[in-house]
Structure formats: C-alpha cells, structure tokens
Design an enzyme around this catalytic site. Structure first.
Site, mmCIF file in Angstrom:
data_model
loop_
_atom_site.group_PDB
_atom_site.id
_atom_site.type_symbol
_atom_site.label_atom_id
_atom_site.label_comp_id
_atom_site.label_asym_id
_atom_site.label_seq_id
_atom_site.Cartn_x
_atom_site.Cartn_y
_atom_site.Cartn_z
ATOM 1 N N ALA A 80 0.752 -1.110 -0.083
ATOM 2 C CA ALA A 80 0.085 -0.042 -0.027
ATOM 3 C C ALA A 80 0.769 1.406 -0.022
ATOM 4 C CB ALA A 80 -0.898 0.136 1.283
ATOM 5 N N THR A 81 2.058 1.102 0.590
ATOM 6 C CA THR A 81 2.873 2.361 0.569
ATOM 7 C C THR A 81 3.223 2.931 -0.802
ATOM 8 O OG1 THR A 81 3.848 1.852 2.674
ATOM 9 C CG2 THR A 81 5.211 3.371 1.453
ATOM 10 N N ASN A 162 -5.788 3.060 10.648
ATOM 11 C CA ASN A 162 -4.918 1.849 10.935
ATOM 12 C C ASN A 162 -4.671 1.893 12.352
ATOM 13 O OD1 ASN A 162 -3.432 4.137 10.091
ATOM 14 N ND2 ASN A 162 -1.567 2.921 10.658
ATOM 15 N N CYS A 333 4.018 1.380 12.808
ATOM 16 C CA CYS A 333 4.699 2.175 11.788
ATOM 17 C C CYS A 333 5.677 3.297 12.402
ATOM 18 C CB CYS A 333 4.050 2.799 10.698
ATOM 19 S SG CYS A 333 2.886 1.686 10.010
HETATM 20 C C1 LIG Z 1 -3.935 2.338 6.461
HETATM 21 C C2 LIG Z 1 -2.458 1.831 5.778
HETATM 22 N N1 LIG Z 1 -2.267 2.668 4.796
HETATM 23 C C3 LIG Z 1 -1.041 1.915 4.396
HETATM 24 C C4 LIG Z 1 -0.230 0.995 4.838
HETATM 25 C C5 LIG Z 1 1.025 0.675 4.230
HETATM 26 O O1 LIG Z 1 0.869 -0.616 3.668
HETATM 27 P P1 LIG Z 1 2.144 -1.423 3.282
HETATM 28 O O2 LIG Z 1 2.822 -2.174 4.512
HETATM 29 O O3 LIG Z 1 1.644 -2.434 2.393
HETATM 30 O O4 LIG Z 1 3.006 -0.427 2.405
HETATM 31 C C6 LIG Z 1 -0.706 0.569 6.085
HETATM 32 C C7 LIG Z 1 0.282 -0.430 6.965
HETATM 33 O O5 LIG Z 1 0.270 -0.229 7.886
HETATM 34 C C8 LIG Z 1 -2.061 0.971 6.569
HETATM 35 O O6 LIG Z 1 -2.353 0.152 7.811
#
Ligand SMILES: Cc1ncc(COP(=O)(O)O)c(C=O)c1O
Length: 414
Positions: A80-81, A162, A333
């Site tokens: 997602a990042t 999150n 995070c």
């Molecule tokens: C709401 C949200 N967006 C984005 C991310 C980033 O996801 P990824 O770990 O797949 O890069 C996270 C992960 O912690 C998340 O909870």
C-alpha cells in the site's frame, strides 16, 4: 515468537500484519521451483511464460473482485505504501504538469505514506489541506466538501484508520464528489479484509495491501479507474509491464499469494466481520470494566481494531509487563519513536495519555479465550503498574483527566 515465562503468546497486532493463510502459502509455493509456474509472465509465446501470465491474470481478477473493479485497472505494486505514492504523486504531478490544478485534500489522521507523499508535493509547489478529525476520530463528509476548491485535483482519504479503526463513509463522500473533477483516492489497506467496497461508488483510485488480509508481504495493488481511463505520471521507468505505470518483472508467487488471499476474503468477509465485531466488543467492555480506560475513536469503527489509553501508567512499562502479547504501543509504523501518535494528537488526546495508548487488533484466528486471557493479563499488569504512580492516585481522588495530562494537543475540531 518467544513465549514469556510459560505463558502462551497471543498475537493481537493484525493491523500491523497478518500471517499468510496456509492456502495462499501453498499457492505461492507452486510458483517458485522448476516443477512449478516459475516463468516470466512477459515471456509470451512459450509454455512457461504463458502459464505464468495465466496465473497473474487470475490473481488480477481475484484482487479486482475485492472492490468489484475492472481487472484491467489493477496495477501491481510492492504494497500500500507504493500504491499510495503512485496514486498521490502520480495524479497531482500529472495535473500540475498540465496546469490543471495543484490543490489536494487529505486528513491529519492519514497513514504516513499519504502524509509524506503530500509533503513531497508541497515541496514541488502543490497546496495541501489537511482535514482535522473530531475528538471521535471521524472526518465529517461536510468538511471534505467545504475544503473543495476549483483547483482541487485530488481527495485522498483512508477507509479505515490503522490506529483507531475509525471508518470513513467512502460511498457518501464519493457520491458528493461526483460533480467535481477532483480524483478520489481511497487507502483501503485496513478495510479490505472486512468491509465491502465497490469502486463503482465513484472511487477513482484504491490502494490495497496483501499482508493486511492474510496474503504475503511485499505486494499490493493500486486500482486505477479504467473507463474513462485515469492518467497518472509513473514513479518508475523501464519496461511496459503494468501499462508502463509500474515497470519491472512481476513477482508471480507474490501476486498469486495475494490473489488467493483475496479470494478467501471474499468467501469469508461477512462471517469474519461479525465474529470479530463480537470479540472486539467483548474486549472493549472488559477493558472499560477495569476503570481508568479511555477508548480512542468513538466514531463507527472497523471490527478488528480497538485503541485505548490507560490512565496512570507509563506506556512502555506496561508494554514490558504485557510481554508475550503482540500489541502495538502507538502505531506499528511509528513505534520506533517515542513521540505521541500523530493520529491521537490530531484527535486532541494529550501527549501523556497518547503515550500510554495501545492498539489491540484481532484477526482470523483470535478466539474468545484469547480475549479473556488478554483481559486478565492487562488487569494484573495495570494493578501492578498503577500502585507506583501518583497520577493514578490523583485520578482516584477525583482529579479530572484533562488536569492530569494537560490539554497540550487540543487540535481536534469539537
Ligand atoms: C491504512 C494503511 N495504509 C497504508 C499502509 C502501508 O501498507 P504497506 O505495509 O503494504 O506498505 C498501512 C500499513 O501499515 C496501513 O495500515
């Protein structure tokens, strides 16, 4: 993980990541070795390449089905990042290069991927409005609409926060944005496992992360509206994979794992949602019964996340006392830093209380006995910790929470 002092480990950090479902792991294992589907999906014309391309296509359909999307709009990413970066930077840079506007609307409670991408855009000349949540953690739809300008090119909001689990009404927001040319991006990393989503509501871009729904880490997807086609400026340049928007040889095993995990989500999404909702309510009630517990995010929430602050304890000491329970002190995070969570601060939670906040996030294999055991361990640890603090004594003798912790954040809108 390492069990502590004979106690069985209990994982309650599914918002940070989930274990890979054994069926997804099995599907991945079939795409690695010489006896499996190891070919390069771009090698059209021979059996190895064709078999890999076939598996990638079906994974694309499985992932698209999560949001009732056209598979042709699914762009594979590393998570997602990356999806968020591609969406936010890609849309705004494309618009700015053509003089079509440079204003973005997002919220202070967004994931750091969105906030950092917006900060980068500001350095490049964009203007960003950061919406402030209420003390309940919600961003009112009206606040989004009030922030719209003629030059707004992007609205980027998360479906489920999150840290607090608070929901944003995506469907209602999309309906209101329909008349405005701004593109609507939704970060659905935390919601895909539980909540139904339909890009047909008017979502132009949707970010997904496989490891939040029992697929492997290191893979995600960005849905990009296909009809009419939405154009983005890519972040990387190279081959013409993923319509040139994300070049590079596709990691077939990762995509197959994500696809299988998505198919499993579709089979069990509603059942998982109701089961976890019941367990999370049990946890919430049990914690509230312990006294001196504040629930962060009183607005409507996703079924798997509960964020609470414990009055009269030091967060890191309590975390040590709860060793053996996989919990998140603040967000995973940002847990490397001891600063208060930006989400809780934006909601007006005082720093001292935010630093004593924990996120419990339940998952597919969490049982009622896990919840009860966590409640018992928290009760014991709290009693032990609170004996040592004057804050707890002051709280018990009637000092209001605002006086105990001050109102140093105080940024929330009502
Ligand atoms: C709401 C949200 N967006 C984005 C991310 C980033 O996801 P990824 O770990 O797949 O890069 C996270 C992960 O912690 C998340 O909870």
């Amino acid at each position: 993980m390492k069990p502590s002092a004979g106690r069985r480990p209990i994982y309650m950090d599914h918002a940070a990541t989930t274990p890979v479902d054994p069926l997804a792991a099995q599907a991945m294992a079939g795409c690695l070795t010489a006896d499996g589907v190891f070919g390069n999906p771009a090698s059209a014309g021979h059996a190895w390449g064709d078999a890999a391309a076939f598996r990638v296509d079906s994974a694309r359909r499985q992932v698209a089905a999560l949001a009732n999307a056209d598979p042709a709009g699914v762009i594979w990413t590393s998570g997602a990042t990356e999806s968020i970066n591609l969406a936010v930077l890609g849309v705004v840079r494309f618009a700015m290069a053509r003089g079509r506007g440079r204003h973005v609307i997002t919220a202070r409670t967004e994931h750091s991927a969105t906030l950092a991408a917006c900060a980068q855009l500001e350095r490049e000349g964009a203007r960003v409005t950061y919406l402030v949540p209420g003390t309940d953690g919600a961003i009112p739809v009206q606040a989004v609409l009030d922030a719209l300008r003629d030059d707004t090119v992007l609205v980027s909001l998360m479906h489920v926060n999150n840290e607090t689990g608070v929901l944003h009404p995506v469907r209602e927001t999309a309906a209101h944005l329909a008349e405005h040319p701004a593109v609507f991006h939704v970060d659905a990393a935390q919601s895909a496992a539980f909540l139904s989503l339909d890009v047909g509501w008017g979502v132009d871009l949707l970010s997904l992360s496989s490891h939040k729904f029992y697929g492997p880490k290191g893979v995600g997807a960005l849905y990009v509206r296909h009809r009419p086609r939405l154009r983005l400026q890519p972040l990387m340049f190279g081959g013409d994979q993923e319509q040139g928007m994300r070049p590079g040889t596709l990691a077939v095993h990762q995509l197959v794992g994500m696809g299988e995990a998505a198919a499993l989500v579709l089979q069990r999404r509603d059942a998982d949602r109701w089961r976890l909702d019941g367990l999370t309510r049990r946890l919430e009630q049990g914690l509230l019964d312990l006294e001196g517990v504040v629930i962060n995010g009183r607005a409507e929430r996703a079924p798997h996340i509960l964020n609470v602050s414990f009055i009269g304890v030091h967060g890191e000491s309590l975390a040590l006392a709860l060793e053996g329970i996989g919990l998140s002190l603040g967000s995973a995070c940002t847990s490397a830093s001891a600063t208060a969570s930006h989400v809780l601060r934006a909601m007006g939670v005082a720093d001292g209380l935010a630093l004593a906040s924990f996120r419990f996030s339940l998952g597919r294999w969490t049982r009622e006995e896990d919840v009860d055991e966590v409640l018992a361990r928290v009760a014991t640890a709290l009693a032990e910790q609170r004996r040592r603090t004057t804050v707890w004594a002051d709280y018990r003798s009637g000092t209001p929470v605002a006086d105990l912790y001050g109102t140093d954040a105080g940024e929330a809108a009502g």
